[in-house]
Design a protein around this motif. Structure first.
Motif: not given
Lengths: 419, 419, 419
Positions: A411-412, A407-409, A402-405, A415-416
């Motif tokens: 996660q976002m 995972d962030l998306i 996976s990529t950090a980016m 959250q949303a």
């Protein structure tokens, strides 16, 4: 076969350095394709595209070195002598010839990959790589270029008719483009690409793609410049034509994009440049500089034109491979017929017809072979990833990465939703 | 003009391969500039900088090939014969000369771009590219280098006075730097760069910029190494000097940064290396290795020194083009005067004065012409994007493209505001 | 010493162009290492790894040019004559020799960096660069290669015994690998790498790493191809072997990974390719193509095998330097002993023993010297960043730089905690 390379063994000094330089530049083309594709796919598939290009390159180069090259250039039946020569003789000219042509074959394979990104299994792509390297590319290559080593080589049918394709506008780009089209039809469009649940597919990093275009351009200097396998007094002209057609493609795509949208759309401009580069591949050594300019300027309009057409037909061409490699390859091959210096009492119409015959044969053979073989294989071992794999992305599904980016998306989004 | 290239047509084998290799390396310089700028601008402008470099490169190379080169090197008035030669003769030496010098011109244009990033319209930048390629660069180039082909070429005034600029410390870097300064003054600083509403402008990806520095370094080997257009026994020295001055620049910037901040600040170290590379451009063939070391070591201190000075003057130099190209270009040109071997009874003072005259002429002409022309154009067709375009970013405003990362940042901000 | 370069000064034309091309390609290796490491470290350290590679490269090349090369190749005691020659003679063959070997030394330094990423101070890394460039690399290099210039050079002990290491499987890769192992042991594993508070260390951008592998591959063509410092009829074979071993490494790693995990794991495949490339370095000129295939195919299994072994031993090898450079270097050197053509009545056993002696000497000397010196230095001036620096990341701690991405991640975490 061994003797046939004798002429090549006389290459010396400058010839050798130039061809080796071109081989190095060809590898930059692989790098360019990877950067280009990485930037144009979604974050969730970006590792996958480099990985499959890398593995496809290795498999294709290996297979072409040991099988494809005999099918393409050899007097059939001399496989034993040929393999003996590869294993034990290390004849410099032969090795240079093999390296250049096996990387050319790998280039054909890599350009196909762009059309089926984000939905094809690694296994599926490697199947295409194998089919192309040992069958489709060398068989058509033999028809067109088979007499490059032996002027009386059997089955070098198009070559004997004076079909002219300098560095592979048809042999590499159109053939690759046809296979790409066939593969794209067999695997079908990406989820959410067309239809009612259509969602925009957003490139993950256009700067990376633009950098890829520069790298491809650099690679093209080796692609065209090395295709004579010698340094000649035509070499500077070949490079000059390559530059001119590339820049004409960029400028014409830029003007068209600005006229249509009051914006210079990135993908159109980049693909316009690549179309220009492909368009001059078929005749870089016989074009006058203004031919190259015209070839590039006309090719520069293909991407925006064909993109909307393909959208209507619901063909999902991934990152725009078909206008760049197939359409521009056809255009470049045709242009060769229109401007090639005629020998003796040969007629212009005849020259154009021969070029059309080559274009047509490539289409029938490459598309036909690829479509039927891939359909057949697809029935028993699906080429496409399961739906869940496509949704989660091939980085995770096929490579466990996976990529950090990304995972962030995710996660976002989580959250949303929780909000 | 056609005859004038006759001497070049004798280039053979090794000379040809070497010069073609240098042409390939020069393209890596374009790639290097793009990576460097992509990393240093904000996410919202990163696609834009590659796009404008790509389009500027194409336009500049095309215009210089057809107009600039006659203005720079030709016996004026032979345009017709020259164009005929380009279109129909394909003389190898001539084509190599044209390719090398047109890419050099495109390099000058690209280096300007860094000073006006994040606020200039695409149209504005392409205007600069056109002005530089057909007027500012070739006119000054003629003064300095116009006698490179014809020793009695009229108007090659500085060349006739023995002004020495090997690969373009003044002709390429200073001239580009002056135009960059003028353009930066005309368009003004970025929103929020200075004044009370000042906000930090954060580079989007410093690793990408550092990779750009390596690519520029590689390109510089072609830039300096190819400037003789021949392979000579001085070629290894030229490359050695290029390495030494680059590494001296990095090391001196590193030591200075560590001394001042107890940290090796990325931008200072990277720009220090580039300053070192520029500083040796003017005399790479006549410098002893220790000259190159001194040239680079001194140039390495420019970035941090001039950055704070420019901040005080409220000149927004984008990514730091002025210390790298203008200041180091001047320093390198001056150093040539101090160390160039004197012929006959020529005096050292005289040699230094001639170099100063060249530096001064470049400043007056390039800055004067660029400032007045750009001011004039700016009055009727603004070079700068409207405020809304600058806020939203040029990726979206000029190219209709966004990045996944940028969207995420915006989403984040929206979330944060909603709380 | 000056006379000793006389033979090299006769290199002409093609030899010179080829070697200069290889020098350019070697710089791509630096670029490749940087991309590779940038992608494999965490976002918070990605600027740091490029910066330290850049500074290490500059310091290493400078020191080797002025000291290392005399220790490695010179008749000791001729330092004065040598420095005079560098400063004032500019002998082309000598400069080419110096450039090639100083970049080779810098390559050794850069490969070490991957093992100690994310926790070593800049000062600590530069200490390693200095020790390696002026002591460890040139001293072992003298034992193995010291007779490359003078056949009767004293202390070229292994060379005199016919220890064969073509381009540096032992001299560059194993020596670098041993120093990397020693440095890794001295600084200890990263926080959270092992033990109970273990957390996954996620690479920031695997596509960037894959691009780095392609760049390394390109660089390797110069690394192996240039190691003869001449263009010979063996040059194409050297490049062919380099290609074959690289692709065999990729394919064998791919098959192994697929068999074990039903996925082609990115890091295993990439490192498999690099292992293949290292494995052929020791004998690229004497291997038959099938030796290269076997060398690469076997080396391709090292990464996944050794990774789990090192995990058990709690050795934190950063990005996987040891299997790639140390283990494959040993394997390649050993294979040379098994297949090198024997001269006269030399025995195969003897040849293998000599290779083992070289491998063993490299291990004892390079690991011993590095471990003892670094332990000593570490006692007085710690090589490792303080805990707070490691947690916050070296981008901020050592270079005062952050990335937009990193800030976002931190913002996210803060939000999540508040959330």
């Amino acid at each position: 076969m061994i003797e046939s390379f004798a002429q090549l063994s006389e290459i010396q000094g400058s010839h050798l350095v130039w061809t080796l330089l071109c081989i190095c530049l060809l590898i930059f083309m692989q790098l360019g394709f990877s950067c280009y594709e990485v930037g144009l796919v979604r974050e969730k598939n970006n590792i996958h595209v480099v990985m499959k290009n890398c593995m496809g390159f290795c498999i294709s180069m290996l297979l072409f070195t040991f099988f494809g090259i005999v099918i393409m250039f050899g007097p059939l039946g001399s496989m034993g002598a040929y393999l003996h020569s590869i294993w034990f003789e290390n004849e410099p000219g032969e090795l240079v010839f093999i390296m250049f042509h096996s990387i050319l074959c790998a280039t054909t394979v890599t350009l196909i990959s762009g059309a089926v990104v984000e939905r094809m299994r690694v296994r599926g792509y490697l199947t295409i790589a194998i089919l192309t390297s040992v069958f489709i590319y060398p068989v058509f290559g033999r028809l067109a270029w088979g007499d490059k080593l032996f002027s009386d080589n059997p089955y070098a049918w198009l070559g004997a008719l004076n079909f002219y394709d300098f560095a592979g506008a048809t042999v590499v780009h159109s053939v690759g483009g046809w296979v790409a089209l066939a593969a794209s039809l067999v695997v079908g469009p990406r989820l959410g690409r067309f239809g009612t649940d259509r969602q925009p597919i957003r490139p993950s990093s256009l700067p990376m793609s633009s950098i890829g275009v520069f790298l491809l351009w650099i690679g093209w200097l080796g692609f065209n410049g090395g295709s004579q396998l010698f340094l000649t007094s035509t070499t500077p002209l070949i490079l000059f034509n390559t530059f001119l057609s590339g820049l004409a493609g960029v400028i014409s795509a830029m003007l068209l994009s600005y006229r249509r949208y009051q914006q210079t759309r990135v993908i159109h401009v980049m693909n316009g440049g690549l179309c220009g580069l492909v368009a001059t591949t078929g005749g870089a050594d016989i074009f006058m500089p203004w031919h190259a300019l015209v070839a590039g300027a006309i090719a520069g309009v293909f991407p925006s034109t064909f993109q909307s057409w393909f959208k209507k037909l619901e063909i999902d061409d991934g990152i725009g491979v078909i206008p760049v490699h197939l359409v521009s390859g056809i255009w470049g091959t045709l242009l060769v017929g229109m401007v090639i210096p005629l020998e003796g009492d040969a007629s212009r119409i005849n020259a154009i017809c021969i070029q059309c015959l080559g274009i047509f044969t490539a289409g029938v053979f490459a598309f036909g072979a690829a479509y039927s073989l891939l359909s057949l294989i697809n029935r028993y071992r699906p080429l496409r990833v399961p739906k869940s794999g496509e949704v989660i992305g091939l980085n995770v599904w096929a490579h466990g990465s996976s990529t950090a980016m990304l995972d962030l998306i995710n996660q976002m989004s989580a959250q949303a939703e929780l909000g």
